[in-house]
Motif scaffolding. Structure first.
Motif, PDB file in Angstrom:
ATOM      1  N   GLU A 295      -5.216   6.309  -2.537  1.00 33.33           N
ATOM      2  CA  GLU A 295      -4.638   5.046  -2.070  1.00 33.33           C
ATOM      3  C   GLU A 295      -4.258   4.192  -3.269  1.00 33.33           C
ATOM      4  OE1 GLU A 295      -6.018   1.895   1.227  1.00 33.33           O
ATOM      5  OE2 GLU A 295      -7.225   1.829  -0.609  1.00 33.33           O
TER       6      GLU A 295
ATOM      7  N   PHE B 184      -0.137  11.793  -3.254  1.00 26.57           N
ATOM      8  CA  PHE B 184      -0.837  12.982  -2.763  1.00 26.57           C
ATOM      9  C   PHE B 184      -0.328  14.259  -3.428  1.00 26.57           C
ATOM     10  CE2 PHE B 184       2.963  13.198  -0.282  1.00 26.57           C
ATOM     11  CZ  PHE B 184       3.105  14.524   0.123  1.00 26.57           C
TER      12      PHE B 184
ATOM     13  N   ALA C 202      -5.368  12.998  -1.734  1.00 25.72           N
ATOM     14  CA  ALA C 202      -4.529  11.803  -1.606  1.00 25.72           C
ATOM     15  C   ALA C 202      -5.296  10.601  -2.147  1.00 25.72           C
ATOM     16  CB  ALA C 202      -4.139  11.569  -0.151  1.00 25.72           C
TER      17      ALA C 202
ATOM     18  N   ASN D 225      -9.949   7.621  -1.553  1.00 23.78           N
ATOM     19  CA  ASN D 225      -9.207   8.871  -1.575  1.00 23.78           C
ATOM     20  C   ASN D 225      -9.578   9.758  -0.398  1.00 23.78           C
ATOM     21  OD1 ASN D 225     -11.227  11.133  -2.421  1.00 23.78           O
ATOM     22  ND2 ASN D 225     -11.642   9.475  -3.877  1.00 23.78           N
TER      23      ASN D 225
ATOM     24  N   LEU E 197       4.792   7.745   0.804  1.00 27.01           N
ATOM     25  CA  LEU E 197       4.063   8.923   0.333  1.00 27.01           C
ATOM     26  C   LEU E 197       4.688   9.406  -0.974  1.00 27.01           C
ATOM     27  CD1 LEU E 197       3.691  10.754   3.755  1.00 27.01           C
ATOM     28  CD2 LEU E 197       1.892   9.584   2.469  1.00 27.01           C
TER      29      LEU E 197
ATOM     30  N   VAL F 193      -3.279   8.318   5.554  1.00 18.72           N
ATOM     31  CA  VAL F 193      -1.967   7.964   4.994  1.00 18.72           C
ATOM     32  C   VAL F 193      -1.278   6.878   5.796  1.00 18.72           C
ATOM     33  CG1 VAL F 193      -1.707  10.263   4.010  1.00 18.72           C
ATOM     34  CG2 VAL F 193      -0.675   9.781   6.226  1.00 18.72           C
TER      35      VAL F 193
ATOM     36  N   ILE G 227       0.538   5.836  -0.732  1.00 17.28           N
ATOM     37  CA  ILE G 227      -0.370   6.971  -0.863  1.00 17.28           C
ATOM     38  C   ILE G 227       0.265   7.989  -1.806  1.00 17.28           C
ATOM     39  CG2 ILE G 227      -1.539   8.858   0.324  1.00 17.28           C
ATOM     40  CD1 ILE G 227      -2.614   6.121   1.084  1.00 17.28           C
TER      41      ILE G 227
ATOM     42  N   ARG H  67       0.853  -1.193   0.000  1.00 21.28           N
ATOM     43  CA  ARG H  67       0.000   0.000   0.000  1.00 21.28           C
ATOM     44  C   ARG H  67       0.886   1.239   0.000  1.00 21.28           C
ATOM     45  NH1 ARG H  67      -2.513   3.704   3.869  1.00 21.28           N
ATOM     46  NH2 ARG H  67      -4.629   4.254   3.192  1.00 21.28           N
TER      47      ARG H  67
END
Length: 226
Positions: A29, A7, A27, A39, A87, A82, A5, A3
């Motif tokens: 996912e 953004f 953001a 999101n 990120l 998040v 994120i 996973r």
């Protein structure tokens, strides 16, 4: 499956140390580098004016943001979304700088820079000396830009998701091996095209078609002629 994120932020200016503030956060996912549809998106009251030059970039004025929540009111929801995952952002140091300034102002822990994945760095490594803005990368990868009239954070995230897929290996990253129940253990291939991504269709020339046909005729019992 991993996973992460992806953004983006919009702001009142370029320098959080001079009082500029975040006015929008979006953001998305990603699971296995593909958007899941989950999101986080919010407009924020910056508690200050929005300069005209900034409004020309993202389209928001002070009046658009009056009555919206302040950053401290949305911070927990953003941090919960998040989690502790990687990120991803384009020119990520800019976004990290603004978010960490806002988090510090709210008395919350800053984002760990070790989580940062910068698609601008990725693009510069792959295309040295070439324009590597989000617009330039979308044009390079034939990603539809028709809806991008201003720097809307949510739309920019969707475009960047398609760019990120290309930067990390292209459409084959959407291929996955899955064994469906009742399939007898036979793996099936699936592909999920990200929003805004348009496949590039290749049309062979007449000379290439003739050369291919001549090659096929030299093969022993070719499948193409069955």
């Amino acid at each position: 499956m991993k996973r992460s994120i992806l953004f983006d932020t919009e702001t009142t200016g370029l320098d959080p140390l001079k009082g500029d503030r975040v006015i929008e956060i979006a953001a998305l996912e990603l699971m296995g580098d593909l958007p899941t549809g989950n999101n986080f998106h919010v407009l924020i009251d910056p508690e200050r004016d929005v300069p005209e030059e900034a409004s020309r970039v993202h389209g928001f004025t002070r009046a658009d943001l009056e009555g919206k929540p302040k950053f401290a009111e949305i911070a927990k929801g953003f941090l919960d979304f998040v989690g502790d995952d990687a990120l991803i952002a384009h020119n990520a140091r800019f976004d990290f700088g603004f978010l960490n300034a806002e988090l510090g102002r709210a008395g919350l822990p800053e984002l760990d820079m070790g989580r940062m994945v910068d698609t601008l760095d990725m693009a510069r490594e792959r295309f040295p000396g070439m324009p590597n803005s989000l617009d330039a990368l979308c044009r390079r990868f034939s990603i539809d830009l028709s809806e991008r009239t201003t720097h809307n954070a949510l739309l920019d995230c969707r475009l960047l998701a398609a760019v990120y897929l290309e930067l990390t290996g292209g459409r084959q990253r959407g291929l996955g091996l899955a064994v469906e129940e009742g399939s007898g253990g036979i793996a099936t291939y699936t592909y999920a095209r990200p929003a805004g991504h348009q496949p590039v269709r290749v049309q062979p020339t007449e000379a290439e078609i003739e050369a291919h046909q001549a090659f096929v005729k030299r093969l022993s019992d070719p499948l193409w002629l069955a």
